[in-house]
Design an enzyme around this catalytic site. Structure first.
Site, PDB file in Angstrom:
ATOM      1  N   LYS A   1       0.816  -1.223   0.000  1.00  0.00           N
ATOM      2  CA  LYS A   1       0.000   0.000   0.000  1.00  0.00           C
ATOM      3  C   LYS A   1       0.851   1.276   0.000  1.00  0.00           C
ATOM      4  CE  LYS A   1      -0.101   1.672   4.460  1.00  0.00           C
ATOM      5  NZ  LYS A   1       1.117   0.969   4.826  1.00  0.00           N
TER       6      LYS A   1
ATOM      7  N   LYS B   1       8.046   1.912   3.124  1.00  0.00           N
ATOM      8  CA  LYS B   1       7.624   3.294   3.420  1.00  0.00           C
ATOM      9  C   LYS B   1       8.718   4.278   3.019  1.00  0.00           C
ATOM     10  CE  LYS B   1       5.037   2.050   7.385  1.00  0.00           C
ATOM     11  NZ  LYS B   1       3.843   1.645   6.642  1.00  0.00           N
TER      12      LYS B   1
HETATM   13  P1  ADP Z   1       1.926  -0.444   8.286  1.00  0.00           P
HETATM   14  O1  ADP Z   1       0.763  -1.325   8.460  1.00  0.00           O
HETATM   15  O2  ADP Z   1       1.721   0.905   8.849  1.00  0.00           O
HETATM   16  O3  ADP Z   1       2.448  -0.424   6.863  1.00  0.00           O
HETATM   17  P2  ADP Z   1       4.353  -1.912   8.948  1.00  0.00           P
HETATM   18  O4  ADP Z   1       4.388  -2.970   9.995  1.00  0.00           O
HETATM   19  O5  ADP Z   1       4.464  -2.328   7.532  1.00  0.00           O
HETATM   20  O6  ADP Z   1       3.052  -1.056   9.232  1.00  0.00           O
HETATM   21  O7  ADP Z   1       5.519  -0.855   9.230  1.00  0.00           O
HETATM   22  C1  ADP Z   1       5.616  -0.195  10.488  1.00  0.00           C
HETATM   23  C2  ADP Z   1       6.483  -0.992  11.435  1.00  0.00           C
HETATM   24  O8  ADP Z   1       7.853  -0.983  11.010  1.00  0.00           O
HETATM   25  C3  ADP Z   1       6.581  -0.462  12.841  1.00  0.00           C
HETATM   26  O9  ADP Z   1       5.514  -0.898  13.629  1.00  0.00           O
HETATM   27  C4  ADP Z   1       7.924  -1.007  13.330  1.00  0.00           C
HETATM   28  O10 ADP Z   1       7.716  -2.117  14.165  1.00  0.00           O
HETATM   29  C5  ADP Z   1       8.623  -1.473  12.081  1.00  0.00           C
HETATM   30  N1  ADP Z   1       9.992  -1.010  11.915  1.00  0.00           N
HETATM   31  C6  ADP Z   1      11.015  -1.807  11.509  1.00  0.00           C
HETATM   32  N2  ADP Z   1      12.151  -1.115  11.416  1.00  0.00           N
HETATM   33  C7  ADP Z   1      11.879   0.162  11.744  1.00  0.00           C
HETATM   34  C8  ADP Z   1      12.666   1.367  11.816  1.00  0.00           C
HETATM   35  N3  ADP Z   1      13.969   1.374  11.516  1.00  0.00           N
HETATM   36  N4  ADP Z   1      12.053   2.494  12.212  1.00  0.00           N
HETATM   37  C9  ADP Z   1      10.733   2.489  12.517  1.00  0.00           C
HETATM   38  N5  ADP Z   1       9.941   1.385  12.455  1.00  0.00           N
HETATM   39  C10 ADP Z   1      10.498   0.232  12.073  1.00  0.00           C
HETATM   40 MG    MG Z   2       3.368  -2.042   5.839  1.00  0.00          MG
END
Ligand code: ADP
Ligand code: MG
Length: 312
Positions: A205, A263
């Site tokens: 997404k 992201k």
């Molecule tokens: P979303 O559903 O918002 O796409 P994701 O799980 O794909 O969520 O991405 C967000 C997650 O990325 C956070 O909850 C965190 O646990 C993880 N994450 C992994 N590495 C990092 C990082 N370096 N900085 C911030 N978040 C991180």
């Molecule tokens: Mg995600």
């Protein structure tokens, strides 16, 4: 200013919460409050994730038994309705004078995308090795394991076009807040006899939201999730939050491929083309837009600015 607001699957479902209608409603209400704060000051188009919801519907479809399980493109479409409906109601409640509409959105992917040869996106529940082997034979599914836990993995190809773009633009031109590209959109490819057909894949997404933001000529791509921004040295005592970075500098930092990686890549891709992209916590939406919270990626930044994380 036009802001494309992407709501993370994690922003819509807190970790370890059951995925029932009441929890979904409570989380969507929280998300709608944040989106409404942005929508009072700017034009918004809203997108959202669907990871947990796809997993649940895939399981329900299997549990029905007797018939072949629903293909993933159909399940993606179901999640766009399931989440879009509740989000629409909550946004209308938060913004009583605003029209809101959900658009079932298809995104075109390349049938020759290398992702089809190496599925990476985990969906659905955890299986034992024996069950994974049985399902791999019976259904042709791919699995990957983390220790003894096996999960189905599906391809996550890059989207190249938004099929309903003209409809989304027309609604926007009429002042309607549009919810679209849910779950990254329904992945489709050109069908042999003309038209389009769905494929067994799940589009990221964040990438779909960046594509949409670019196609709409949006000023800002706002990726809302459950962490305060992109961290460096995450989990260590010296961890810090990237407050501001230029696209090349943030791309040079390491982020995991299944979560923060897409992201950062989506944000950098959008910023490279002149837009402003930002990543941060759902409840910080308005502050992120003012540069007071989250991680902003813009070509006008110079290098990486780090700040200490909030301790909360
Ligand atoms: P979303 O559903 O918002 O796409 P994701 O799980 O794909 O969520 O991405 C967000 C997650 O990325 C956070 O909850 C965190 O646990 C993880 N994450 C992994 N590495 C990092 C990082 N370096 N900085 C911030 N978040 C991180
Ligand atoms: Mg995600």
């Amino acid at each position: 200013m036009l802001v494309v607001v992407a709501l993370g699957g994690n922003a819509l479902l807190r970790r370890h919460e059951p995925l029932d209608a009441a929890h979904q409603r409570a989380n969507v209400e929280r998300a709608a409050t944040s989106v409404a704060a942005v929508a009072r000051a700017h034009d918004v188009v809203v997108t959202h994730g669907n990871g947990p919801q796809v997993g649940l519907l895939a399981l329900q479809s299997e549990a029905a038994g007797g018939s072949a399980p629903m293909p993933l493109d159909v399940i993606s479409a179901e999640t766009e309705g399931m989440i879009g409906y509740v989000l629409e109601q909550e946004l209308r409640r938060a913004l009583p004078d605003t029209e809101v509409a959900t658009v079932l959105t298809q995104v075109v992917v390349d049938p020759d995308d290398a992702a089809f040869a190496s599925p990476t996106k985990p969906i659905g529940p955890v299986y034992s090795a024996a069950d994974a082997t049985r399902l791999a034979r019976a259904r042709g599914w791919a699995f990957s394991n983390d220790g003894d836990d096996w999960r189905r993995v599906v391809p996550s190809p890059r989207p190249s076009a938004v099929v309903e773009l003209a409809a989304i633009e027309a609604l926007r031109a009429a002042g309607i807040v549009v919810i679209c590209a849910g779950g990254g959109g329904i992945p489709v490819v050109p069908a042999p006899g003309g038209g389009l057909q769905g494929v067994e894949a799940v589009v990221d997404k964040d990438h779909a939201s960046a594509l949409l933001a670019r196609c709409l000529g949006a000023d800002v791509l706002l990726l809302l999730t459950d962490v305060e921004g992109a961290f460096v040295d995450r989990g260590s005592s010296s961890e810090q939050v990237v407050r501001r970075a230029d696209p090349a500098s943030i791309r040079a930092l390491p982020f995991p491929p299944g979560s923060m990686g897409p992201k950062v890549e989506a944000a950098a891709a959008f910023a490279t083309r002149g837009g402003i992209a930002a990543i941060g916590a759902l409840e910080d939406a308005a502050r992120i837009l003012r540069g007071e919270a989250g991680t902003t990626v813009t070509a006008t930044a110079d290098g990486v600015t780090l700040v200490p994380p909030r301790r909360n």
